[in-house]
Design a protein around this motif. Structure first.
Motif, PDB file in Angstrom:
ATOM      1  N   SER A  67      28.137  27.271  33.763  1.00 32.00           N
ATOM      2  CA  SER A  67      29.085  27.259  34.866  1.00 32.00           C
ATOM      3  C   SER A  67      30.470  27.502  34.268  1.00 32.00           C
ATOM      4  CB  SER A  67      29.073  25.909  35.584  1.00 32.00           C
ATOM      5  OG  SER A  67      27.852  25.705  36.244  1.00 32.00           O
ATOM      6  N   PRO A  68      31.125  28.617  34.567  1.00 34.06           N
ATOM      7  CA  PRO A  68      32.426  28.909  33.974  1.00 34.06           C
ATOM      8  C   PRO A  68      33.460  27.847  34.333  1.00 34.06           C
ATOM      9  CG  PRO A  68      31.515  30.851  35.046  1.00 34.06           C
ATOM     10  CD  PRO A  68      30.661  29.692  35.454  1.00 34.06           C
ATOM     11  N   THR A  69      34.326  27.515  33.394  1.00 35.67           N
ATOM     12  CA  THR A  69      35.416  26.587  33.665  1.00 35.67           C
ATOM     13  C   THR A  69      36.528  27.302  34.418  1.00 35.67           C
ATOM     14  OG1 THR A  69      36.559  27.101  31.598  1.00 35.67           O
ATOM     15  CG2 THR A  69      34.918  25.326  31.536  1.00 35.67           C
ATOM     16  N   ALA A  70      37.468  26.524  34.956  1.00 38.87           N
ATOM     17  CA  ALA A  70      38.608  27.108  35.659  1.00 38.87           C
ATOM     18  C   ALA A  70      39.435  27.978  34.722  1.00 38.87           C
ATOM     19  CB  ALA A  70      39.473  25.999  36.266  1.00 38.87           C
ATOM     20  N   SER A  71      39.605  27.539  33.473  1.00 39.39           N
ATOM     21  CA  SER A  71      40.402  28.310  32.513  1.00 39.39           C
ATOM     22  C   SER A  71      39.739  29.643  32.185  1.00 39.39           C
ATOM     23  CB  SER A  71      40.617  27.493  31.228  1.00 39.39           C
ATOM     24  OG  SER A  71      41.387  26.345  31.484  1.00 39.39           O
ATOM     25  N   LEU A  72      38.405  29.623  32.043  1.00 43.76           N
ATOM     26  CA  LEU A  72      37.689  30.861  31.739  1.00 43.76           C
ATOM     27  C   LEU A  72      37.818  31.846  32.910  1.00 43.76           C
ATOM     28  CD1 LEU A  72      34.170  31.119  30.121  1.00 43.76           C
ATOM     29  CD2 LEU A  72      34.828  32.581  32.010  1.00 43.76           C
ATOM     30  N   LEU A  73      37.604  31.355  34.134  1.00 42.63           N
ATOM     31  CA  LEU A  73      37.715  32.233  35.295  1.00 42.63           C
ATOM     32  C   LEU A  73      39.133  32.775  35.445  1.00 42.63           C
ATOM     33  CD1 LEU A  73      35.576  30.591  38.125  1.00 42.63           C
ATOM     34  CD2 LEU A  73      35.036  32.568  36.711  1.00 42.63           C
ATOM     35  N   ASN A  74      40.124  31.939  35.105  1.00 39.14           N
ATOM     36  CA  ASN A  74      41.511  32.396  35.199  1.00 39.14           C
ATOM     37  C   ASN A  74      41.762  33.568  34.258  1.00 39.14           C
ATOM     38  OD1 ASN A  74      44.366  31.751  36.213  1.00 39.14           O
ATOM     39  ND2 ASN A  74      44.664  31.747  34.004  1.00 39.14           N
ATOM     40  N   ARG A  75      41.195  33.509  33.048  1.00 36.57           N
ATOM     41  CA  ARG A  75      41.363  34.627  32.110  1.00 36.57           C
ATOM     42  C   ARG A  75      40.709  35.899  32.635  1.00 36.57           C
ATOM     43  NH1 ARG A  75      41.190  33.253  25.742  1.00 36.57           N
ATOM     44  NH2 ARG A  75      42.617  31.477  25.717  1.00 36.57           N
ATOM     45  N   LEU A  76      39.515  35.759  33.182  1.00 37.52           N
ATOM     46  CA  LEU A  76      38.814  36.930  33.704  1.00 37.52           C
ATOM     47  C   LEU A  76      39.518  37.486  34.941  1.00 37.52           C
ATOM     48  CD1 LEU A  76      35.090  35.838  33.241  1.00 37.52           C
ATOM     49  CD2 LEU A  76      36.462  37.357  31.797  1.00 37.52           C
ATOM     50  N   CYS A  77      40.057  36.606  35.771  1.00 35.55           N
ATOM     51  CA  CYS A  77      40.817  37.071  36.934  1.00 35.55           C
ATOM     52  C   CYS A  77      42.027  37.885  36.484  1.00 35.55           C
ATOM     53  CB  CYS A  77      41.273  35.884  37.783  1.00 35.55           C
ATOM     54  SG  CYS A  77      39.967  35.155  38.782  1.00 35.55           S
ATOM     55  N   GLY A  78      42.660  37.458  35.396  1.00 34.81           N
ATOM     56  CA  GLY A  78      43.799  38.200  34.872  1.00 34.81           C
ATOM     57  C   GLY A  78      43.408  39.589  34.412  1.00 34.81           C
ATOM     58  N   VAL A  79      42.253  39.699  33.770  1.00 38.07           N
ATOM     59  CA  VAL A  79      41.774  40.997  33.299  1.00 38.07           C
ATOM     60  C   VAL A  79      41.408  41.906  34.475  1.00 38.07           C
ATOM     61  CG1 VAL A  79      39.920  42.152  32.040  1.00 38.07           C
ATOM     62  CG2 VAL A  79      40.977  40.107  31.080  1.00 38.07           C
ATOM     63  N   TYR A  80      40.797  41.310  35.511  1.00 39.90           N
ATOM     64  CA  TYR A  80      40.325  42.107  36.645  1.00 39.90           C
ATOM     65  C   TYR A  80      41.356  42.223  37.769  1.00 39.90           C
ATOM     66  CZ  TYR A  80      35.680  41.885  34.504  1.00 39.90           C
ATOM     67  OH  TYR A  80      34.607  42.001  33.647  1.00 39.90           O
ATOM     68  N   GLY A  81      42.550  41.617  37.594  1.00 41.97           N
ATOM     69  CA  GLY A  81      43.606  41.754  38.579  1.00 41.97           C
ATOM     70  C   GLY A  81      43.326  41.078  39.899  1.00 41.97           C
ATOM     71  N   ARG A  82      42.756  39.864  39.843  1.00 47.52           N
ATOM     72  CA  ARG A  82      42.412  39.111  41.038  1.00 47.52           C
ATOM     73  C   ARG A  82      42.908  37.684  40.923  1.00 47.52           C
ATOM     74  NH1 ARG A  82      38.906  43.119  40.910  1.00 47.52           N
ATOM     75  NH2 ARG A  82      37.550  43.593  42.683  1.00 47.52           N
ATOM     76  N   THR A  83      43.148  37.036  42.073  1.00 53.05           N
ATOM     77  CA  THR A  83      43.327  35.589  42.060  1.00 53.05           C
ATOM     78  C   THR A  83      41.933  34.969  42.039  1.00 53.05           C
ATOM     79  OG1 THR A  83      43.284  35.348  44.469  1.00 53.05           O
ATOM     80  CG2 THR A  83      45.438  35.794  43.451  1.00 53.05           C
ATOM     81  N   MET A  84      41.867  33.673  41.728  1.00 54.20           N
ATOM     82  CA  MET A  84      40.566  33.021  41.680  1.00 54.20           C
ATOM     83  C   MET A  84      39.919  32.989  43.062  1.00 54.20           C
ATOM     84  SD  MET A  84      39.462  29.363  39.983  1.00 54.20           S
ATOM     85  CE  MET A  84      40.481  29.683  38.538  1.00 54.20           C
ATOM     86  N   SER A  85      40.726  32.787  44.095  1.00 55.12           N
ATOM     87  CA  SER A  85      40.174  32.778  45.454  1.00 55.12           C
ATOM     88  C   SER A  85      39.570  34.130  45.804  1.00 55.12           C
ATOM     89  CB  SER A  85      41.254  32.421  46.475  1.00 55.12           C
ATOM     90  OG  SER A  85      41.571  31.050  46.405  1.00 55.12           O
ATOM     91  N   GLN A  86      40.231  35.201  45.398  1.00 55.38           N
ATOM     92  CA  GLN A  86      39.691  36.531  45.685  1.00 55.38           C
ATOM     93  C   GLN A  86      38.347  36.727  45.002  1.00 55.38           C
ATOM     94  OE1 GLN A  86      43.128  38.806  44.396  1.00 55.38           O
ATOM     95  NE2 GLN A  86      43.536  39.462  46.498  1.00 55.38           N
ATOM     96  N   LEU A  87      38.258  36.320  43.740  1.00 55.76           N
ATOM     97  CA  LEU A  87      36.995  36.468  43.019  1.00 55.76           C
ATOM     98  C   LEU A  87      35.897  35.656  43.693  1.00 55.76           C
ATOM     99  CD1 LEU A  87      35.288  37.405  40.613  1.00 55.76           C
ATOM    100  CD2 LEU A  87      36.136  35.415  39.349  1.00 55.76           C
TER     101      LEU A  87
END
Length: 206
Positions: A67-87
Protein backbone atom coordinates in the motif's frame (compact mmCIF):
# COMPACT_ATOMS: atom_id res chain seq x y z
CA UNK A 1 -4.94 -1.67 3.07
CA UNK A 2 -1.92 -3.95 3.26
CA UNK A 3 1.45 -3.52 4.94
CA UNK A 4 3.00 -0.10 4.30
CA UNK A 5 6.30 0.34 2.54
CA UNK A 6 8.76 1.91 5.06
CA UNK A 7 9.43 4.95 2.88
CA UNK A 8 9.51 6.33 -0.65
CA UNK A 9 13.25 6.71 -0.99
CA UNK A 10 15.63 4.40 -2.78
CA UNK A 11 17.23 1.47 -1.06
CA UNK A 12 16.90 -2.28 -0.56
CA UNK A 13 13.55 -3.74 0.39
CA UNK A 14 13.42 -5.62 3.67
CA UNK A 15 11.97 -9.07 4.32
CA UNK A 16 8.57 -9.67 2.80
CA UNK A 17 5.71 -10.30 5.22
CA UNK A 18 3.16 -13.03 4.57
CA UNK A 19 0.86 -12.01 1.73
CA UNK A 20 -2.35 -10.30 2.89
CA UNK A 21 -5.62 -10.48 0.96
CA UNK A 22 -5.51 -8.20 -2.06
CA UNK A 23 -7.13 -4.81 -1.41
CA UNK A 24 -9.23 -3.78 -4.45
CA UNK A 25 -8.23 -0.13 -4.00
CA UNK A 26 -4.54 -1.08 -4.06
CA UNK A 27 -5.17 -3.20 -7.15
CA UNK A 28 -6.89 -0.37 -9.05
CA UNK A 29 -4.25 2.11 -7.92
CA UNK A 30 -1.43 -0.19 -9.02
CA UNK A 31 -3.01 -0.67 -12.44
CA UNK A 32 -3.43 3.09 -12.86
CA UNK A 33 0.20 3.77 -11.87
CA UNK A 34 1.38 1.15 -14.35
CA UNK A 35 -0.82 2.69 -17.07
CA UNK A 36 0.53 6.20 -16.44
CA UNK A 37 4.08 4.92 -16.77
CA UNK A 38 3.23 2.97 -19.94
CA UNK A 39 1.57 6.03 -21.50
CA UNK A 40 4.89 7.83 -21.25
CA UNK A 41 6.94 4.89 -22.46
CA UNK A 42 9.09 4.88 -19.32
CA UNK A 43 10.83 1.87 -17.87
CA UNK A 44 10.85 1.31 -14.12
CA UNK A 45 14.44 2.55 -14.13
CA UNK A 46 13.47 5.82 -15.84
CA UNK A 47 10.62 6.40 -13.41
CA UNK A 48 12.94 5.64 -10.49
CA UNK A 49 15.37 8.32 -11.70
CA UNK A 50 12.59 10.89 -12.13
CA UNK A 51 10.85 10.20 -8.80
CA UNK A 52 13.69 9.18 -6.48
CA UNK A 53 11.77 6.01 -5.60
CA UNK A 54 13.51 2.65 -5.90
CA UNK A 55 12.64 0.36 -8.81
CA UNK A 56 11.64 -2.43 -6.43
CA UNK A 57 9.22 -0.17 -4.55
CA UNK A 58 7.69 1.10 -7.79
CA UNK A 59 7.30 -2.43 -9.11
CA UNK A 60 5.65 -3.66 -5.91
CA UNK A 61 3.27 -0.68 -5.87
CA UNK A 62 2.23 -1.31 -9.48
CA UNK A 63 1.62 -5.00 -8.68
CA UNK A 64 -0.38 -4.03 -5.54
CA UNK A 65 2.04 -5.92 -3.30
CA UNK A 66 2.25 -2.89 -0.99
CA UNK A 67 0.00 0.00 0.00
CA UNK A 68 1.81 3.19 -1.11
CA UNK A 69 2.42 5.80 1.58
CA UNK A 70 1.25 9.40 1.22
CA UNK A 71 4.84 10.53 0.63
CA UNK A 72 5.37 7.96 -2.13
CA UNK A 73 2.13 8.93 -3.89
CA UNK A 74 3.06 12.60 -3.58
CA UNK A 75 6.33 11.96 -5.43
CA UNK A 76 4.57 10.07 -8.20
CA UNK A 77 1.89 12.76 -8.47
CA UNK A 78 4.68 15.29 -8.98
CA UNK A 79 6.16 13.23 -11.80
CA UNK A 80 2.78 12.69 -13.46
CA UNK A 81 1.56 16.28 -12.94
CA UNK A 82 -1.45 15.43 -10.76
CA UNK A 83 -2.73 16.22 -7.30
CA UNK A 84 -3.32 13.22 -5.06
CA UNK A 85 -7.09 13.68 -5.31
CA UNK A 86 -6.88 13.62 -9.10
CA UNK A 87 -4.89 10.39 -9.05
CA UNK A 88 -7.26 8.72 -6.59
CA UNK A 89 -10.31 9.92 -8.53
CA UNK A 90 -8.97 8.20 -11.65
CA UNK A 91 -9.47 4.80 -10.04
CA UNK A 92 -13.07 5.58 -9.10
CA UNK A 93 -16.19 6.11 -11.20
CA UNK A 94 -16.76 9.46 -12.92
CA UNK A 95 -17.44 11.97 -10.10
CA UNK A 96 -21.01 13.21 -9.80
CA UNK A 97 -22.09 16.81 -9.24
CA UNK A 98 -23.46 15.88 -5.81
CA UNK A 99 -21.33 13.59 -3.66
CA UNK A 100 -23.06 12.15 -0.60
CA UNK A 101 -21.05 11.71 2.58
CA UNK A 102 -21.14 7.91 2.30
CA UNK A 103 -19.81 8.08 -1.29
CA UNK A 104 -16.79 10.30 -0.63
CA UNK A 105 -13.63 8.22 -1.25
CA UNK A 106 -11.45 7.65 1.81
CA UNK A 107 -7.79 6.70 1.60
CA UNK A 108 -5.65 5.77 4.61
CA UNK A 109 -1.90 5.82 5.15
CA UNK A 110 -1.71 3.60 8.20
CA UNK A 111 2.05 3.93 8.53
CA UNK A 112 1.77 7.65 9.29
CA UNK A 113 -1.66 7.80 10.92
CA UNK A 114 -3.15 9.88 8.09
CA UNK A 115 -6.71 9.53 6.75
CA UNK A 116 -7.73 11.48 3.64
CA UNK A 117 -11.32 11.97 2.48
CA UNK A 118 -11.96 13.44 -0.98
CA UNK A 119 -14.95 15.62 -0.10
CA UNK A 120 -15.28 16.99 -3.64
CA UNK A 121 -13.57 14.64 -6.11
CA UNK A 122 -11.80 16.74 -8.76
CA UNK A 123 -13.09 17.20 -12.28
CA UNK A 124 -10.82 17.77 -15.32
CA UNK A 125 -12.50 21.10 -16.08
CA UNK A 126 -12.27 22.50 -12.53
CA UNK A 127 -9.28 23.86 -10.62
CA UNK A 128 -10.44 23.53 -7.01
CA UNK A 129 -11.13 20.64 -4.68
CA UNK A 130 -11.90 20.04 -1.01
CA UNK A 131 -10.20 17.39 1.11
CA UNK A 132 -10.73 16.41 4.74
CA UNK A 133 -7.57 15.32 6.54
CA UNK A 134 -7.21 13.53 9.86
CA UNK A 135 -3.89 13.07 11.61
CA UNK A 136 -3.51 10.87 14.66
CA UNK A 137 -1.76 12.32 17.70
CA UNK A 138 1.99 12.12 17.07
CA UNK A 139 1.60 11.77 13.29
CA UNK A 140 4.21 13.56 11.22
CA UNK A 141 4.14 13.67 7.39
CA UNK A 142 6.78 15.37 5.24
CA UNK A 143 6.43 16.04 1.50
CA UNK A 144 9.62 16.90 -0.38
CA UNK A 145 7.78 18.71 -3.20
CA UNK A 146 4.25 19.72 -4.21
CA UNK A 147 2.52 17.57 -6.84
CA UNK A 148 2.07 20.75 -8.89
CA UNK A 149 4.49 23.71 -8.38
CA UNK A 150 2.70 26.82 -7.12
CA UNK A 151 -0.27 24.82 -5.82
CA UNK A 152 -2.56 27.00 -3.68
CA UNK A 153 -3.68 25.52 -0.37
CA UNK A 154 -6.05 26.76 2.35
CA UNK A 155 -5.79 24.73 5.58
CA UNK A 156 -8.68 25.16 8.03
CA UNK A 157 -8.42 23.26 11.34
CA UNK A 158 -11.76 21.88 12.54
CA UNK A 159 -10.52 20.08 15.68
CA UNK A 160 -7.25 19.69 17.56
CA UNK A 161 -4.00 21.43 16.68
CA UNK A 162 -1.81 21.19 13.59
CA UNK A 163 1.74 22.33 12.89
CA UNK A 164 2.41 23.13 9.23
CA UNK A 165 5.88 23.94 7.93
CA UNK A 166 6.39 25.57 4.54
CA UNK A 167 9.32 27.58 3.16
CA UNK A 168 11.19 26.84 6.43
CA UNK A 169 8.50 28.61 8.48
CA UNK A 170 6.44 26.65 11.02
CA UNK A 171 2.83 27.69 11.60
CA UNK A 172 0.99 26.46 14.71
CA UNK A 173 -2.74 26.19 13.98
CA UNK A 174 -5.42 25.79 16.63
CA UNK A 175 -9.06 24.88 16.19
CA UNK A 176 -10.72 27.38 13.85
CA UNK A 177 -7.43 28.76 12.46
CA UNK A 178 -6.89 28.91 8.68
CA UNK A 179 -3.56 29.08 6.85
CA UNK A 180 -3.22 30.09 3.19
CA UNK A 181 -0.18 28.92 1.22
CA UNK A 182 1.17 28.75 -2.28
CA UNK A 183 3.42 25.69 -2.24
CA UNK A 184 6.71 25.61 -4.13
CA UNK A 185 8.93 23.39 -1.98
CA UNK A 186 8.86 20.94 0.93
CA UNK A 187 5.99 20.94 3.43
CA UNK A 188 5.38 19.15 6.70
CA UNK A 189 2.16 18.38 8.58
CA UNK A 190 2.51 17.39 12.23
CA UNK A 191 -0.01 16.69 14.99
CA UNK A 192 1.74 16.96 18.33
CA UNK A 193 -1.41 15.93 20.22
CA UNK A 194 -2.64 15.06 22.72
CA UNK A 195 -5.70 14.71 20.48
CA UNK A 196 -6.01 13.93 16.78
CA UNK A 197 -6.26 16.81 14.32
CA UNK A 198 -9.05 17.17 11.79
CA UNK A 199 -8.85 19.79 9.07
CA UNK A 200 -10.17 20.89 5.70
CA UNK A 201 -7.71 21.35 2.86
CA UNK A 202 -8.90 23.46 -0.05
CA UNK A 203 -6.62 22.96 -3.07
CA UNK A 204 -6.57 25.24 -6.12
CA UNK A 205 -4.47 24.49 -9.19
CA UNK A 206 -2.40 27.45 -10.47
Amino acid sequence: MKRQEPGPGPGPVGPVDPVDPVDPVDTRLGLRLAALRAERGWSLGELAERSGVSRSTLSRAERAEISPTASLLNRLCGVYGRTMSQLLSEIEAEPALLVRDADQPVWEDRASGFVRRSVSPPHPGLRGELVEGRLAAGADIAYDRPPVPGLEQHIWVLAGTLDVTAQDVEHHLGTGDCLRLRVWGPTRFRCAGPDAARYVLAVVLP
